[in-house]
Motif scaffolding. Sequence first.
Motif, PDB file in Angstrom:
ATOM      1  N   MET A   1      13.930  14.984  -1.018  1.00 21.09           N
ATOM      2  CA  MET A   1      13.193  14.357  -1.925  1.00 21.09           C
ATOM      3  C   MET A   1      12.861  12.992  -1.413  1.00 21.09           C
ATOM      4  O   MET A   1      13.977  12.373  -0.990  1.00 21.09           O
ATOM      5  CB  MET A   1      13.917  14.393  -3.319  1.00 21.09           C
ATOM      6  CG  MET A   1      13.223  13.388  -4.270  1.00 21.09           C
ATOM      7  SD  MET A   1      13.981  13.593  -6.025  1.00 21.09           S
ATOM      8  CE  MET A   1      13.060  14.879  -6.645  1.00 21.09           C
ATOM      9  N   LYS A   2      11.585  12.432  -1.454  1.00 23.97           N
ATOM     10  CA  LYS A   2      11.299  11.263  -1.393  1.00 23.97           C
ATOM     11  C   LYS A   2      11.662  10.363  -2.398  1.00 23.97           C
ATOM     12  O   LYS A   2      11.291  10.643  -3.410  1.00 23.97           O
ATOM     13  CB  LYS A   2       9.828  11.055  -0.660  1.00 23.97           C
ATOM     14  CG  LYS A   2       9.779  11.695   0.620  1.00 23.97           C
ATOM     15  CD  LYS A   2       8.490  11.093   1.227  1.00 23.97           C
ATOM     16  CE  LYS A   2       7.354  11.611   1.515  1.00 23.97           C
ATOM     17  NZ  LYS A   2       6.220  11.113   2.182  1.00 23.97           N
ATOM     18  N   ALA A   3      11.778   8.903  -2.082  1.00 22.37           N
ATOM     19  CA  ALA A   3      11.869   8.062  -3.096  1.00 22.37           C
ATOM     20  C   ALA A   3      11.811   6.770  -2.518  1.00 22.37           C
ATOM     21  O   ALA A   3      12.426   6.505  -1.587  1.00 22.37           O
ATOM     22  CB  ALA A   3      13.175   8.187  -4.076  1.00 22.37           C
ATOM     23  N   VAL A   4      11.361   6.056  -3.176  1.00 23.45           N
ATOM     24  CA  VAL A   4      10.948   4.340  -2.799  1.00 23.45           C
ATOM     25  C   VAL A   4      11.521   3.556  -4.079  1.00 23.45           C
ATOM     26  O   VAL A   4      10.764   3.844  -4.992  1.00 23.45           O
ATOM     27  CB  VAL A   4       9.571   3.911  -2.410  1.00 23.45           C
ATOM     28  CG1 VAL A   4       9.569   2.491  -2.123  1.00 23.45           C
ATOM     29  CG2 VAL A   4       9.003   4.777  -1.230  1.00 23.45           C
ATOM     30  N   ILE A   5      12.561   2.927  -4.090  1.00 28.69           N
ATOM     31  CA  ILE A   5      12.991   2.057  -5.093  1.00 28.69           C
ATOM     32  C   ILE A   5      12.978   0.907  -4.614  1.00 28.69           C
ATOM     33  O   ILE A   5      13.286   0.190  -3.608  1.00 28.69           O
ATOM     34  CB  ILE A   5      14.497   2.501  -5.423  1.00 28.69           C
ATOM     35  CG1 ILE A   5      14.545   4.108  -5.786  1.00 28.69           C
ATOM     36  CG2 ILE A   5      14.937   1.837  -6.562  1.00 28.69           C
ATOM     37  CD1 ILE A   5      15.962   4.364  -5.670  1.00 28.69           C
ATOM     38  N   LYS A  22      -0.338   8.876  -1.009  1.00 34.30           N
ATOM     39  CA  LYS A  22       0.361   9.596  -1.456  1.00 34.30           C
ATOM     40  C   LYS A  22       1.891   9.293  -1.649  1.00 34.30           C
ATOM     41  O   LYS A  22       2.531   9.582  -2.616  1.00 34.30           O
ATOM     42  CB  LYS A  22       0.346  10.828  -1.081  1.00 34.30           C
ATOM     43  CG  LYS A  22      -1.141  11.500  -1.024  1.00 34.30           C
ATOM     44  CD  LYS A  22      -1.303  13.085  -0.682  1.00 34.30           C
ATOM     45  CE  LYS A  22      -0.467  14.049  -1.654  1.00 34.30           C
ATOM     46  NZ  LYS A  22      -0.695  14.330  -2.949  1.00 34.30           N
ATOM     47  N   ASP A  23       2.385   8.421  -0.794  1.00 30.36           N
ATOM     48  CA  ASP A  23       3.891   7.859  -0.895  1.00 30.36           C
ATOM     49  C   ASP A  23       3.933   6.954  -2.096  1.00 30.36           C
ATOM     50  O   ASP A  23       4.926   7.030  -2.644  1.00 30.36           O
ATOM     51  CB  ASP A  23       4.229   6.968   0.336  1.00 30.36           C
ATOM     52  CG  ASP A  23       4.081   7.690   1.737  1.00 30.36           C
ATOM     53  OD1 ASP A  23       4.628   9.099   1.531  1.00 30.36           O
ATOM     54  OD2 ASP A  23       4.193   7.409   2.613  1.00 30.36           O
ATOM     55  N   GLU A  25       3.243   7.916  -5.072  1.00 35.94           N
ATOM     56  CA  GLU A  25       3.895   8.835  -6.140  1.00 35.94           C
ATOM     57  C   GLU A  25       5.370   8.937  -6.128  1.00 35.94           C
ATOM     58  O   GLU A  25       5.870   9.483  -7.021  1.00 35.94           O
ATOM     59  CB  GLU A  25       3.278  10.272  -5.755  1.00 35.94           C
ATOM     60  CG  GLU A  25       1.835  10.462  -5.941  1.00 35.94           C
ATOM     61  CD  GLU A  25       1.295  11.768  -5.421  1.00 35.94           C
ATOM     62  OE1 GLU A  25       1.860  12.873  -5.143  1.00 35.94           O
ATOM     63  OE2 GLU A  25       0.093  11.861  -5.359  1.00 35.94           O
ATOM     64  N   TYR A  26       6.081   8.426  -5.256  1.00 31.78           N
ATOM     65  CA  TYR A  26       7.537   8.197  -4.944  1.00 31.78           C
ATOM     66  C   TYR A  26       8.131   6.946  -5.359  1.00 31.78           C
ATOM     67  O   TYR A  26       9.498   6.598  -5.200  1.00 31.78           O
ATOM     68  CB  TYR A  26       7.922   8.864  -3.789  1.00 31.78           C
ATOM     69  CG  TYR A  26       7.427  10.201  -3.393  1.00 31.78           C
ATOM     70  CD1 TYR A  26       7.977  11.255  -3.925  1.00 31.78           C
ATOM     71  CD2 TYR A  26       6.292  10.342  -2.461  1.00 31.78           C
ATOM     72  CE1 TYR A  26       7.576  12.451  -3.490  1.00 31.78           C
ATOM     73  CE2 TYR A  26       5.939  11.603  -1.993  1.00 31.78           C
ATOM     74  CZ  TYR A  26       6.406  12.858  -2.697  1.00 31.78           C
ATOM     75  OH  TYR A  26       5.858  13.883  -2.436  1.00 31.78           O
ATOM     76  N   LEU A  27       7.363   6.235  -6.106  1.00 36.27           N
ATOM     77  CA  LEU A  27       7.662   4.733  -6.417  1.00 36.27           C
ATOM     78  C   LEU A  27       8.359   4.724  -7.474  1.00 36.27           C
ATOM     79  O   LEU A  27       8.101   4.999  -8.427  1.00 36.27           O
ATOM     80  CB  LEU A  27       6.466   3.912  -6.282  1.00 36.27           C
ATOM     81  CG  LEU A  27       6.914   2.391  -6.586  1.00 36.27           C
ATOM     82  CD1 LEU A  27       7.527   1.706  -5.469  1.00 36.27           C
ATOM     83  CD2 LEU A  27       5.292   1.628  -6.636  1.00 36.27           C
ATOM     84  N   PHE A  28       9.405   3.943  -7.484  1.00 31.37           N
ATOM     85  CA  PHE A  28      10.324   3.742  -8.825  1.00 31.37           C
ATOM     86  C   PHE A  28      10.468   2.075  -8.657  1.00 31.37           C
ATOM     87  O   PHE A  28      10.898   1.496  -7.626  1.00 31.37           O
ATOM     88  CB  PHE A  28      11.695   4.226  -8.893  1.00 31.37           C
ATOM     89  CG  PHE A  28      11.458   5.885  -8.863  1.00 31.37           C
ATOM     90  CD1 PHE A  28      11.388   6.245 -10.220  1.00 31.37           C
ATOM     91  CD2 PHE A  28      11.442   6.658  -7.715  1.00 31.37           C
ATOM     92  CE1 PHE A  28      11.312   7.723 -10.294  1.00 31.37           C
ATOM     93  CE2 PHE A  28      11.148   7.873  -7.805  1.00 31.37           C
ATOM     94  CZ  PHE A  28      11.479   8.626  -9.212  1.00 31.37           C
TER      95      PHE A  28
END
Length: 71
Positions: A1-5, A22-23, A25-28
């Motif tokens: 799973m990808k995530a950018v925090i 599209k990256d 979409e993984y931003l928090f």
Amino acid sequence: MKAVIAYSNSYNLSEFLTGAGKDAEYLFTPGTFPPRLIDTVPKIKQVNEMFKQKSGLERMSDVAARIFRRC
């Protein structure tokens, strides 16, 4: 799973989101000031206009909004 925090609302700016593609979409991010409020809340739009006159920048970031609130 990808995530950018990330910490800072600048990651919510349209320029960043467009560049991330599209990256994004993984931003928090726990940003406290969503820039979309500038276009939807009349008082915030008014404050952003004052910010633009002083700074020459187009939109307030979360940091600028917090500092403005203290002035």
